[in-house]
Motif scaffolding. Structure first.
Motif, mmCIF file in Angstrom:
data_model
loop_
_atom_site.group_PDB
_atom_site.id
_atom_site.type_symbol
_atom_site.label_atom_id
_atom_site.label_comp_id
_atom_site.label_asym_id
_atom_site.label_seq_id
_atom_site.Cartn_x
_atom_site.Cartn_y
_atom_site.Cartn_z
ATOM 1 N N ASP B 320 -27.440 74.574 -7.836
ATOM 2 C CA ASP B 320 -27.429 74.688 -9.427
ATOM 3 C C ASP B 320 -26.249 73.667 -9.722
ATOM 4 O O ASP B 320 -25.184 74.039 -9.127
ATOM 5 C CB ASP B 320 -27.387 76.076 -9.679
ATOM 6 C CG ASP B 320 -26.950 76.780 -11.234
ATOM 7 O OD1 ASP B 320 -27.244 75.413 -12.079
ATOM 8 O OD2 ASP B 320 -26.958 77.548 -11.431
ATOM 9 N N SER B 322 -24.509 74.176 -12.362
ATOM 10 C CA SER B 322 -23.486 74.838 -13.171
ATOM 11 C C SER B 322 -22.175 75.097 -12.813
ATOM 12 O O SER B 322 -21.254 75.157 -13.667
ATOM 13 C CB SER B 322 -24.142 76.310 -13.850
ATOM 14 O OG SER B 322 -23.990 76.959 -12.548
ATOM 15 N N CYS B 323 -21.882 74.715 -11.614
ATOM 16 C CA CYS B 323 -20.514 74.740 -11.154
ATOM 17 C C CYS B 323 -19.972 73.515 -11.297
ATOM 18 O O CYS B 323 -18.740 73.359 -11.072
ATOM 19 C CB CYS B 323 -20.479 75.000 -9.614
ATOM 20 S SG CYS B 323 -21.540 73.744 -8.634
#
Lengths: 363, 611
Positions: B320, B322-323
């Motif tokens: 993901d 999002s980091c």
């Protein structure tokens, strides 16, 4: 003695002026209607030039080009043409004349620019095509070099000279064929033929040897390829006065073609009429004369031969005489100049060759 | 004798394997981190400290204010030494950590999986170490986290022991709640040679960090300002668990050592990115591992097998992104406009993707004209995790891709001022070398770079084609304006008419402003009646030598005035021309000064052609 010549029936000047003015009004009306001014004219591109056997000259086909001021590429030539039309209208109105070179320079005074004289010459040709009148009718003449001598009385029509008459034997050097002469009225002549000569030396010799008297002829010197005004003048002598025309040139393809352009016109003038004299005859020097008169000769160059091949395919050269002479040139591979007769003495050409040839052609 | 020789041999071996401290290691191998020579060293020192400062400010979501001063110490014959001072308004460092974070190697707050500029806290310390070994002078560090006190340390590094030596420590009152860090130390270098790179570096940093305010005072006292153009600080990257595809044996061993889980199922769920109950079950089944097995009981060879199985298992969800903290299209555009002032720019952020379990995002931009240099080749600006990559361009994957593209297809020819910017952000940037200047050719990444460049290049092509069209129209109209009046004039004279025909129905040029001095708010000139004109061109020029003006064009359609050409800024001396694509009955042009009370002088025309 001598015969009177009928007056030229129509005043071309008025016709030309009206034609030019209507052009200007047409453009103004187009603009007022919100239309970009445009004009159509016959295309002068080579694929639209055809030989007309009836007219015995080149004519333009039906293809039409449209010059429109809405096309960016046309804007400049269009503007140049409108200006040129205006300029020649003023020339005609004020009864002045100009030369091609002069037109090129005059433009700059009106903030109209021509890249070079080729461009301005082209625009004048456009205007000829649009109006159908040769530039001489638009009072624009090329630089003149050709001359005339003989028993012909003319009456000037140019301003300042109106009504004045002149006999063309009055000057022993001959008279320059310029606009004033071309547009004069032909009054009376005692001559019964016209002899056209390509070379200046021969023209002078013919005057000195009184050829005009001995043969009752008007002599015309073309200085190489005959200018249009000279061709127009020859035509008038032939058509208005009814004189037969004999043309003497060098015996080579180029001399032959000088005669042909007087007779049948050039492709460049396919958009014009009244410049040709279809009944004029090429009287020499023929290729066959080189051998029969034992004239000093040179060999034909490669360019000469190439030109002969071109001419042999040219529709204007269909006639028997032309084809025969082209073949003779190719066979003997020789050419000679008018002056070659001088080998047998200065008067040989006048005493021997000329009477024989004229007799041959007259029968 | 023979035995003696062997003994000698043993001694040699023992010496060779003598343990060296990390500080000592980097001291001996300083070229691998960018301290090869005095030119490079001075560049690297500035770069490392600036990057630490940017990270420190972003960590607390404050728009960074960075002040850099490089001043020359009194000149000695053999070498030149400088004092470098870098100040920031970042988080500051808690007092007890100051000596360690600046005086010891491999101490860092960045040992987690998270996108960050630096990774190991190596660079800053290396700069200080380099300063110490070339000048033998201590470093002075002043820092506060915004509490009531400011701590000021003077320290040196004990290279052999990899330990800070505190020479002096002061505590000051923090009356203004200042937070941030000031580092000042001495180093040897060659500024005159390093200058172009340093300025380039700062400019590029300003492009990708338009929310930062950077000031640089160079040894000659020249001031370089890179002003903030946005207050928006992108959200900081968040820490994330490692993705099973990106785990190696060592990492796995460390996780096993520290885990509190006593069965493999919860171990997988707990410690890996995007592994849920179902995925964990499927994986363990396919790897032939018992769900109930205690991870701590794995034998070394089983650990190796497990890593291999994790790499080969295809059904893990992709990592993901999002980091990650990309720059974002808006900020990137702001930065480019600010530093390059191009006539056209396009930015594209690619969708997040991953390679070997590491998420990444590629951002690509293209800029044309303005301050973009005209070179034979396209100028490439490379960035990784928001830091500019300045060296060894030709080894980089982006460089390779840039050259593989047939730019003629996009209307770009040699000598055109075109720059391509490539930014890659990832929890792990695949550098080719420790020098961290060259990015390796990873298929997943190069695909995104290529597609990104193609996309922005297509947009540039559209722009160039349109400009060409507008340019043609302008030339076309200027030809009409020159000849149509003459045609009308001479036609009238040729036709013997008194009055010239009205050409306005074919072509009209209306002066909207002539030598007009702009005011502080929009003022409109004469209205242009656009009916009947198919081609309409607005031509404007700002004749002022220093002041800029803003211009916009409005059109009346129906009963409403709409903005047809949104506000454009005309720099001093700039010319502007644009075609109207939308139809309107009436047109208005509005102009104003771009800066208050600094009037520009404008000429504006509208040309209309009915064809």
């Amino acid at each position: 003695m001598g015969r009177s010549v009928k007056k030229r029936s129509v005043s071309r000047r008025e016709v030309v002026l009206r034609r030019l003015e209507s052009l200007g009004r047409r453009f103004c009306e187009q603009i007022e209607k919100g239309v970009f001014p445009w004009i159509e004219m016959k295309s002068r591109s080579t694929d639209n030039i055809f030989y007309s056997p009836e007219l015995r000259q080149y004519v333009l086909g039906d293809r039409v080009v449209r010059r429109s001021s809405r096309i960016v590429r046309h804007l400049r030539p269009f503007t140049q043409m409108v200006w040129t039309a205006y300029f020649v209208k003023e020339l005609i109105r004020q009864r002045k004349t100009s030369t091609l070179r002069d037109v090129y320079y005059s433009a700059q005074a009106y903030d109209i620019f021509f890249k070079d004289q080729v461009e301005s010459d082209n625009i004048i040709t456009d205007l000829e095509t649009v109006t159908g009148f040769p530039r001489e009718d638009l009072n624009v003449f090329p630089e003149e070099r050709s001359a005339v001598f003989g028993d012909l009385t003319i009456e000037y029509t140019v301003p300042g000279y109106e009504g004045r008459r002149l006999n063309l034997t009055s000057h022993p050097d001959g008279l320059m064929i310029g606009p004033a002469l071309t547009n004069s009225r032909l009054i009376r002549t005692g001559a019964d033929k016209v002899i056209v000569i390509e070379k200046g030396a021969m023209f002078t010799r013919f005057i000195e040897e009184r050829v005009y008297e001995k043969f009752n002829a008007i002599l015309i010197y073309t200085a190489g390829q005959a200018p249009r005004s000279t061709r127009y003048f020859i035509r008038r002598l032939n058509q208005e006065v009814g004189l037969p025309v004999y043309i003497f040139t060098d015996a080579d393809p180029w001399g032959m073609h000088i005669a042909m352009v007087i007779i049948s016109g050039s492709a460049n003038a396919a958009h014009l009429r009244d410049l040709t004299t279809p009944d004029a005859k090429w009287a020499g020097v023929w290729a066959s004369d080189i051998n029969s008169y034992k004239l000093p000769s040179e060999g034909l160059s490669d360019i000469d031969i190439k030109r002969l091949h071109e001419l042999s395919r040219d529709p204007r050269y269909k006639g028997e005489l032309w084809q025969r002479e082209i073949k003779t040139f190719m066979k003997i591979k020789k050419k000679c100049e008018l002056e070659a007769f001088s080998r047998y003495g200065l008067t040989h050409i006048v005493d021997k060759y000329l009477p024989e040839r004229l007799k041959e052609l007259e029968t | 004798m023979k035995g003696g020789e062997e003994w000698q041999g043993d001694k040699v071996v023992a010496q060779t394997f003598q343990e060296i401290s990390p500080a000592d290691f980097f001291y001996r191998n300083r070229e691998i981190v960018g301290f090869t020579n005095p030119t490079r060293a001075i560049f690297s020192a500035i770069r490392e400290l600036v990057e630490n400062s940017l990270d420190a400010a972003e960590a607390i979501q404050v728009p960074p204010d960075i002040y850099i001063r490089l001043s020359q110490d009194e000149e000695s014959k053999s070498s030149r030494t400088y004092t470098l001072r870098v100040e920031d308004n970042g988080s500051g460092i808690p007092p007890q950590q100051v000596p360690l974070s600046f005086g010891q190697f491999l101490v860092s707050s960045k040992y987690k999986l998270k996108q960050a500029r630096g990774t190991f806290g190596l660079g800053g310390t290396m700069a200080i170490l380099y300063g110490q070994i070339t000048t033998n002078k201590p470093v002075c560090i002043t820092s506060s986290t915004g509490g009531s006190r400011i701590f000021k340390y003077v320290l040196m590094i004990d290279i052999e022991k990899n330990r800070p030596v505190i020479l002096d420590r002061k505590v000051l009152r923090n009356r203004w709640k200042w937070h941030g860090t000031i580092v000042e130390f001495h180093l040897e270098g060659d500024y005159s040679k390093a200058m172009p790179r340093i300025l380039d570096y700062l400019k590029l940093t300003a492009i990708v960090n338009p929310y930062a305010d950077i000031t640089f005072v160079d040894p000659k006292g020249r001031l370089y300002r890179f002003e903030r153009k946005s207050e928006e600080v992108p959200p900081p990257p968040v820490e994330t668990l490692p993705h099973p595809h990106g785990v190696d044996v060592e990492t796995l061993q460390r996780i096993i050592r520290s885990t509190g889980c006593n069965n493999m199922l919860s171990f997988m769920k707990e410690h890996f990115h995007r592994v849920g109950e179902q995925t964990a079950r499927q994986f363990l089944k396919s790897a032939g591992i018992d769900e109930r097995m205690n991870p701590k009981s794995l034998r070394p060879d089983e650990i190796v097998d497990l890593v291999r199985a994790m790499k080969n298992f295809k059904d893990f969800l992709p990592p993901d992104a999002s980091c990650l903290s990309p720059i974002g299209e808006e900020l990137m555009r702001t930065g480019i406009l600010k530093e390059l002032e191009p006539r056209f720019t396009a930015v594209s952020q690619r969708k997040p993707s991953a390679y070997s379990g590491h998420p990444f995002i590629v951002e690509v931009a293209i800029a044309y004209g303005g301050k973009v240099p005209s070179r034979n080749d396209i100028t490439l600006y490379r960035f990784a995790n928001k830091i500019p990559l300045m060296y060894d361009e030709s080894g980089d994957v982006s460089w390779k891709i840039l050259r593989s593209i047939n730019w003629r297809r996009y209307g770009v020819s040699p000598g055109m001022p075109v720059a391509v910017l490539v930014h890659i952000c990832s929890t792990k940037i695949p550098y080719k070398t420790v020098g961290k200047e060259i990015i390796a050719d990873i298929p997943e990444i190069s695909r995104e770079i290529l597609n990104g460049i193609r996309e922005v290049a297509r947009r540039l092509r559209r722009y160039l084609t349109r400009r060409k069209h507008v340019e043609q129209q302008r030339r076309r109209l200027s030809i009409f304006s020159r000849y149509l009046p003459k045609i009308a004039d001479f036609s009238a004279r040729l036709g013997g008419l008194e009055e010239m025909p009205d050409i306005n129905r074919l072509y009209k040029r209306q002066v909207i402003f002539r030598d007009y001095k702009t005011g502080n708010s929009y003022v409109e000139g004469e209205t242009f009646n656009a009916e009947g004109y198919k081609t309409i061109l607005v031509i404007a020029k700002n004749k002022h030598e220093s002041n800029s003006v803003n211009l916009r064009v409005l059109g009346l359609t129906g009963s409403r005035w709409r903005v047809l050409i949104p506000e454009v800024t005309l720099e001093a001396g700039a010319e502007f021309y644009e075609m109207l694509t939308k139809r309107a009955r009436l047109l208005k042009v509005q102009v104003k000064s771009a800066v208050r009370n600094k009037p520009g002088t404008v000429n504006v025309f509208i040309d209309g052609l009915s064809e």
